[in-house]
Motif scaffolding. Structure first.
Motif, PDB file in Angstrom:
ATOM      1  N   PRO A 115       0.815  -1.220   0.000  1.00 17.59           N
ATOM      2  CA  PRO A 115       0.000   0.000   0.000  1.00 17.59           C
ATOM      3  C   PRO A 115       0.856   1.282   0.000  1.00 17.59           C
ATOM      4  CG  PRO A 115      -0.960  -1.607   1.473  1.00 17.59           C
ATOM      5  CD  PRO A 115       0.355  -2.173   1.028  1.00 17.59           C
ATOM      6  N   GLU A 116       1.944   1.275   0.758  1.00 13.17           N
ATOM      7  CA  GLU A 116       2.811   2.453   0.800  1.00 13.17           C
ATOM      8  C   GLU A 116       3.488   2.662  -0.547  1.00 13.17           C
ATOM      9  OE1 GLU A 116       4.811   5.799   1.829  1.00 13.17           O
ATOM     10  OE2 GLU A 116       3.142   4.804   2.880  1.00 13.17           O
ATOM     11  N   LYS A 122       2.083   6.385  -7.262  1.00 13.33           N
ATOM     12  CA  LYS A 122       1.128   7.408  -7.725  1.00 13.33           C
ATOM     13  C   LYS A 122       1.783   8.788  -7.679  1.00 13.33           C
ATOM     14  CE  LYS A 122      -2.993   9.063  -8.817  1.00 13.33           C
ATOM     15  NZ  LYS A 122      -2.858  10.501  -8.621  1.00 13.33           N
ATOM     16  N   LEU A 123       2.523   9.063  -6.626  1.00  5.80           N
ATOM     17  CA  LEU A 123       3.221  10.341  -6.522  1.00  5.80           C
ATOM     18  C   LEU A 123       4.248  10.493  -7.643  1.00  5.80           C
ATOM     19  CD1 LEU A 123       3.823  10.556  -2.659  1.00  5.80           C
ATOM     20  CD2 LEU A 123       2.221  11.931  -4.012  1.00  5.80           C
ATOM     21  N   ALA A 153      11.544  -0.891  -7.252  1.00  5.76           N
ATOM     22  CA  ALA A 153      11.526  -1.065  -5.798  1.00  5.76           C
ATOM     23  C   ALA A 153      10.371  -1.974  -5.379  1.00  5.76           C
ATOM     24  CB  ALA A 153      11.417   0.296  -5.108  1.00  5.76           C
ATOM     25  N   ALA A 154       9.224  -1.790  -6.021  1.00  4.33           N
ATOM     26  CA  ALA A 154       8.056  -2.615  -5.701  1.00  4.33           C
ATOM     27  C   ALA A 154       8.255  -4.060  -6.144  1.00  4.33           C
ATOM     28  CB  ALA A 154       6.804  -2.028  -6.355  1.00  4.33           C
ATOM     29  N   ASN A 197      -1.819   1.638 -13.505  1.00  4.78           N
ATOM     30  CA  ASN A 197      -3.140   1.035 -13.263  1.00  4.78           C
ATOM     31  C   ASN A 197      -3.069  -0.488 -13.260  1.00  4.78           C
ATOM     32  OD1 ASN A 197      -4.573   3.452 -12.992  1.00  4.78           O
ATOM     33  ND2 ASN A 197      -4.866   3.650 -15.196  1.00  4.78           N
ATOM     34  N   ALA A 198      -2.264  -1.065 -14.146  1.00  5.27           N
ATOM     35  CA  ALA A 198      -2.138  -2.524 -14.191  1.00  5.27           C
ATOM     36  C   ALA A 198      -1.461  -3.054 -12.931  1.00  5.27           C
ATOM     37  CB  ALA A 198      -1.351  -2.938 -15.429  1.00  5.27           C
ATOM     38  N   ILE A 199      -0.437  -2.342 -12.468  1.00  6.76           N
ATOM     39  CA  ILE A 199       0.290  -2.798 -11.282  1.00  6.76           C
ATOM     40  C   ILE A 199      -0.581  -2.738 -10.040  1.00  6.76           C
ATOM     41  CG2 ILE A 199       2.176  -2.199  -9.699  1.00  6.76           C
ATOM     42  CD1 ILE A 199       3.850  -1.491 -12.173  1.00  6.76           C
ATOM     43  N   ILE A 200      -1.283  -1.623  -9.836  1.00 11.30           N
ATOM     44  CA  ILE A 200      -2.084  -1.516  -8.606  1.00 11.30           C
ATOM     45  C   ILE A 200      -3.314  -2.419  -8.651  1.00 11.30           C
ATOM     46  CG2 ILE A 200      -1.281   0.831  -8.183  1.00 11.30           C
ATOM     47  CD1 ILE A 200      -4.113   1.793  -9.036  1.00 11.30           C
TER      48      ILE A 200
END
Length: 234
Positions: A115-116, A122-123, A153-154, A197-200
């Motif tokens: 979530p972080e 997004k930022l 990083a994700a 959008n695909a990643i989240i």
């Protein structure tokens, strides 16, 4: 192949002035090449560069050797050092690797993003849009790097991080070439949003496809530019 065309604007930055001289000269010349301030095919003359940077020829010579090792400079017998030209073959080598690694990074991020990290991505996506509004190519390129770094990083894979980090300069030169044309900015914004959008949504296939479209679009554009500059109409 032309003579060095940069002006007195080629200077060592304040940040780089705190480094050892040989390192600051190297970083200055590398940045000038990566951002096109010193163009492909231009001759690197130790005397002229020394005058522009206010240094002796020794750190210039050392920097040129390191740039040759990185593939950014080529030494031509009887002619001296010149900035390596972008070729279709080199572009293909770089983009084949980048496509594969960016797709992997996007897929892993879609599986593992927290979530972080979602908020941070997004930022980064929004910051890229704001960078375009400034019209500053350097800020745009840096914001683009930041967006992709957040995806990496994700992805949470140290080996992938190391591989992409080692290839960063190879990617940057072509990234900047694409960003030099402001007609590509809407496309970049759209493609970043598609990847985000695909990643989240944790959609691995859409993330993979969005990353592929993103890289291949740049690949086609830069290839066309190289062929145009070479006078090849095929």
């Amino acid at each position: 192949m032309g003579e060095l065309g940069v002006s007195g604007e080629l200077t060592i930055s304040q940040e780089q002035q705190s480094m050892p001289l040989r390192e600051s000269v190297f970083m200055t010349l590398r940045k000038a090449i990566l951002t096109g301030k010193i163009k492909p095919g231009e001759r690197l003359t130790e005397v002229k560069l020394g005058k522009l940077l206010g240094t002796s020829r020794t750190p210039i010579r050392e920097a040129i050797r390191k740039l040759e090792q990185e593939g950014l400079v080529e030494i031509i017998p009887g002619s001296g050092a010149r900035v390596a030209r972008m070729t279709v073959e080199d572009l293909q080598d770089v983009m084949e690797i980048r496509r594969a690694l960016e797709q992997l990074s996007a897929v892993l991020a879609s599986q593992r993003i927290t979530p972080e990290q979602t908020r941070e991505l997004k930022l980064a996506c929004d910051a890229f849009v704001r960078s375009i509004e400034t019209g500053d190519r350097q800020k745009i390129a840096d914001a683009d790097v930041k967006f992709h770094d957040m995806i990496l990083a994700a992805a949470d894979n140290e080996k992938l991080l190391g591989i992409l980090g080692g290839l960063a300069d190879n990617f940057y030169r072509y990234r900047y070439e694409f960003i030099r044309n402001d007609g590509n900015y809407d496309q970049l914004i759209r493609e970043h949003r598609d990847i985000y959008n695909a990643i989240i949504a944790h959609d691995e296939e859409k993330a993979r496809e969005a990353a592929r479209v993103h890289i291949e679009g740049q690949w086609r554009f830069i290839k066309a530019r190289i062929l145009e500059e070479d006078g090849d109409e095929s």
